[in-house]
Design a protein around this motif. Sequence first.
Motif, PDB file in Angstrom:
ATOM      1  N   GLY A 101       0.779  -1.226   0.000  1.00 18.96           N
ATOM      2  CA  GLY A 101       0.000   0.000   0.000  1.00 18.96           C
ATOM      3  C   GLY A 101       0.812   1.279   0.000  1.00 18.96           C
ATOM      4  N   ARG A 102       2.150   1.142  -0.015  1.00 19.54           N
ATOM      5  CA  ARG A 102       2.996   2.336   0.020  1.00 19.54           C
ATOM      6  C   ARG A 102       3.631   2.660  -1.331  1.00 19.54           C
ATOM      7  NH1 ARG A 102       4.097  -0.513   4.465  1.00 19.54           N
ATOM      8  NH2 ARG A 102       3.496   0.375   6.444  1.00 19.54           N
ATOM      9  N   GLY A 103       3.492   1.781  -2.310  1.00 17.58           N
ATOM     10  CA  GLY A 103       4.171   1.955  -3.596  1.00 17.58           C
ATOM     11  C   GLY A 103       3.841   3.261  -4.283  1.00 17.58           C
ATOM     12  N   LEU A 104       2.567   3.553  -4.463  1.00 10.61           N
ATOM     13  CA  LEU A 104       2.196   4.788  -5.139  1.00 10.61           C
ATOM     14  C   LEU A 104       2.426   6.017  -4.271  1.00 10.61           C
ATOM     15  CD1 LEU A 104      -0.950   3.731  -7.159  1.00 10.61           C
ATOM     16  CD2 LEU A 104       1.363   4.190  -8.001  1.00 10.61           C
ATOM     17  N   VAL A 105       2.438   5.837  -2.952  1.00  8.48           N
ATOM     18  CA  VAL A 105       2.804   6.948  -2.065  1.00  8.48           C
ATOM     19  C   VAL A 105       4.258   7.341  -2.355  1.00  8.48           C
ATOM     20  CG1 VAL A 105       3.153   7.641   0.343  1.00  8.48           C
ATOM     21  CG2 VAL A 105       1.126   6.317  -0.286  1.00  8.48           C
ATOM     22  N   LEU A 106       5.126   6.334  -2.522  1.00  7.10           N
ATOM     23  CA  LEU A 106       6.526   6.598  -2.865  1.00  7.10           C
ATOM     24  C   LEU A 106       6.657   7.194  -4.261  1.00  7.10           C
ATOM     25  CD1 LEU A 106       8.245   3.430  -1.390  1.00  7.10           C
ATOM     26  CD2 LEU A 106       8.551   5.787  -0.632  1.00  7.10           C
ATOM     27  N   VAL A 107       5.912   6.671  -5.218  1.00  9.31           N
ATOM     28  CA  VAL A 107       5.955   7.211  -6.579  1.00  9.31           C
ATOM     29  C   VAL A 107       5.542   8.679  -6.553  1.00  9.31           C
ATOM     30  CG1 VAL A 107       4.874   7.099  -8.872  1.00  9.31           C
ATOM     31  CG2 VAL A 107       5.590   4.988  -7.714  1.00  9.31           C
ATOM     32  N   ASN A 108       4.495   8.981  -5.816  1.00  8.71           N
ATOM     33  CA  ASN A 108       4.011  10.354  -5.701  1.00  8.71           C
ATOM     34  C   ASN A 108       5.053  11.262  -5.050  1.00  8.71           C
ATOM     35  OD1 ASN A 108       1.741  12.132  -6.156  1.00  8.71           O
ATOM     36  ND2 ASN A 108       1.532  12.205  -3.935  1.00  8.71           N
ATOM     37  N   ALA A 109       5.754  10.745  -4.054  1.00  5.77           N
ATOM     38  CA  ALA A 109       6.744  11.544  -3.331  1.00  5.77           C
ATOM     39  C   ALA A 109       8.038  11.732  -4.128  1.00  5.77           C
ATOM     40  CB  ALA A 109       7.065  10.889  -1.991  1.00  5.77           C
ATOM     41  N   GLU A 110       8.455  10.730  -4.880  1.00  3.46           N
ATOM     42  CA  GLU A 110       9.758  10.771  -5.541  1.00  3.46           C
ATOM     43  C   GLU A 110       9.737  11.306  -6.965  1.00  3.46           C
ATOM     44  OE1 GLU A 110      12.654  10.318  -4.086  1.00  3.46           O
ATOM     45  OE2 GLU A 110      11.686   9.843  -2.191  1.00  3.46           O
ATOM     46  N   SER A 111       8.598  11.244  -7.640  1.00  7.82           N
ATOM     47  CA  SER A 111       8.526  11.770  -9.007  1.00  7.82           C
ATOM     48  C   SER A 111       7.985  13.200  -8.966  1.00  7.82           C
ATOM     49  CB  SER A 111       7.630  10.883  -9.876  1.00  7.82           C
ATOM     50  OG  SER A 111       6.295  10.911  -9.418  1.00  7.82           O
ATOM     51  N   ASP A 112       8.182  13.923 -10.058  1.00 11.26           N
ATOM     52  CA  ASP A 112       7.667  15.285 -10.138  1.00 11.26           C
ATOM     53  C   ASP A 112       6.199  15.305 -10.541  1.00 11.26           C
ATOM     54  OD1 ASP A 112      10.045  16.751  -9.400  1.00 11.26           O
ATOM     55  OD2 ASP A 112      10.882  15.971 -11.257  1.00 11.26           O
ATOM     56  N   ALA A 113       5.745  14.242 -11.164  1.00 10.61           N
ATOM     57  CA  ALA A 113       4.332  14.061 -11.524  1.00 10.61           C
ATOM     58  C   ALA A 113       4.178  12.612 -11.971  1.00 10.61           C
ATOM     59  CB  ALA A 113       3.919  15.013 -12.647  1.00 10.61           C
ATOM     60  N   TRP A 114       2.948  12.116 -11.938  1.00 12.20           N
ATOM     61  CA  TRP A 114       2.691  10.778 -12.455  1.00 12.20           C
ATOM     62  C   TRP A 114       1.234  10.700 -12.884  1.00 12.20           C
ATOM     63  CZ3 TRP A 114      -0.615   6.955 -10.480  1.00 12.20           C
ATOM     64  CH2 TRP A 114      -1.163   7.217  -9.227  1.00 12.20           C
ATOM     65  N   THR A 115       0.936   9.731 -13.722  1.00 11.38           N
ATOM     66  CA  THR A 115      -0.426   9.536 -14.184  1.00 11.38           C
ATOM     67  C   THR A 115      -0.592   8.086 -14.634  1.00 11.38           C
ATOM     68  OG1 THR A 115      -2.178  10.451 -15.598  1.00 11.38           O
ATOM     69  CG2 THR A 115      -0.009  10.177 -16.612  1.00 11.38           C
ATOM     70  N   ALA A 116      -1.818   7.665 -14.798  1.00 12.98           N
ATOM     71  CA  ALA A 116      -2.126   6.315 -15.281  1.00 12.98           C
ATOM     72  C   ALA A 116      -3.313   6.404 -16.222  1.00 12.98           C
ATOM     73  CB  ALA A 116      -2.446   5.382 -14.114  1.00 12.98           C
ATOM     74  N   ALA A 117      -3.322   5.523 -17.209  1.00 12.78           N
ATOM     75  CA  ALA A 117      -4.421   5.521 -18.177  1.00 12.78           C
ATOM     76  C   ALA A 117      -4.564   4.131 -18.779  1.00 12.78           C
ATOM     77  CB  ALA A 117      -4.149   6.531 -19.283  1.00 12.78           C
ATOM     78  N   PRO A 118      -5.777   3.790 -19.205  1.00 11.70           N
ATOM     79  CA  PRO A 118      -5.964   2.508 -19.895  1.00 11.70           C
ATOM     80  C   PRO A 118      -5.228   2.525 -21.238  1.00 11.70           C
ATOM     81  CG  PRO A 118      -8.080   3.591 -19.466  1.00 11.70           C
ATOM     82  CD  PRO A 118      -7.010   4.526 -19.060  1.00 11.70           C
ATOM     83  N   ARG A 119      -4.754   1.369 -21.631  1.00 17.89           N
ATOM     84  CA  ARG A 119      -4.196   1.190 -22.977  1.00 17.89           C
ATOM     85  C   ARG A 119      -5.263   0.490 -23.787  1.00 17.89           C
ATOM     86  NH1 ARG A 119       0.207  -2.599 -23.647  1.00 17.89           N
ATOM     87  NH2 ARG A 119      -0.743  -3.698 -21.945  1.00 17.89           N
TER      88      ARG A 119
END
Length: 183
Positions: free
Chosen positions: A134-152
Motif C-alpha cells: 500500500g505504500r508503492g504509489l505513495v513513494l511514486v508520488n513523493a519521488e517523481s515530479d508528476a505521475w499519471t495512469a491511463a488505460p491502454r
Amino acid sequence: MAPAYQNREVAALTSLQSWEFLAVLAYGDGVERVAVEIESRESNVGEARRFVRRQLAFWGLPEDDGLVDRVLLVISELVTNAVVHGRTRPSEETESVGVTLAFRRGFALGVMVTDNSGDIPKVRIRPSAFADCGRGLVLVNAESDAWTAAPRSGQQGVDGKAVWAFFQCPQPAALSELMPQPV
C-alpha cells in the motif's frame, strides 16, 4: 545569486502537470525512447532496474545528484505493482510487463510501465504502518515530479494500463566528462 529569468524558468517547470510532461515526452520532437519487455515475475524487478540504470548512464545522467536513485526507486515500485496487481493470466502462463523510458535532454525523463490489467491504480491516503503493501504509489508520488495512469487500448478494446512517472532533468554531463581521464 542566479539571474531572475532562471528562477522563473524553474518555477514554470516545477508547476508542470502530468499531462504536460506526457505531451512532450510522448509526442514531442527531440525525445529519445527505449523500451524492454520483461516476464511478469517478482524476481524480474531487478532486471527492470538494471535496464533503467544502464540507460540513464548511457544518456549521461549523473548518479551523484539523487535523480538516478529516485528513478530507480520509482521503477521498482511501478514494476512491482505491475507484477503483483497487473497480472491477468494464471501464474503458470507467461505474461509481460513493459518498461519504456522517454528522455528529452534538459527537460524531463518519463518512465512508463505497462501491464495487462485495466484497473487504474489509486494512492492509499494513509497506508497502515503495519501493512505489508500500500505504500508503492505513495513513494511514486513523493519521488517523481508528476505521475499519471491511463488505460491502454488496442483493436479489441482495453488491453491493460500504462503508468507514467516524470522527473525534471538537469542538463546531462558531456560524454567527454564521463570518460576516464589520463592520470
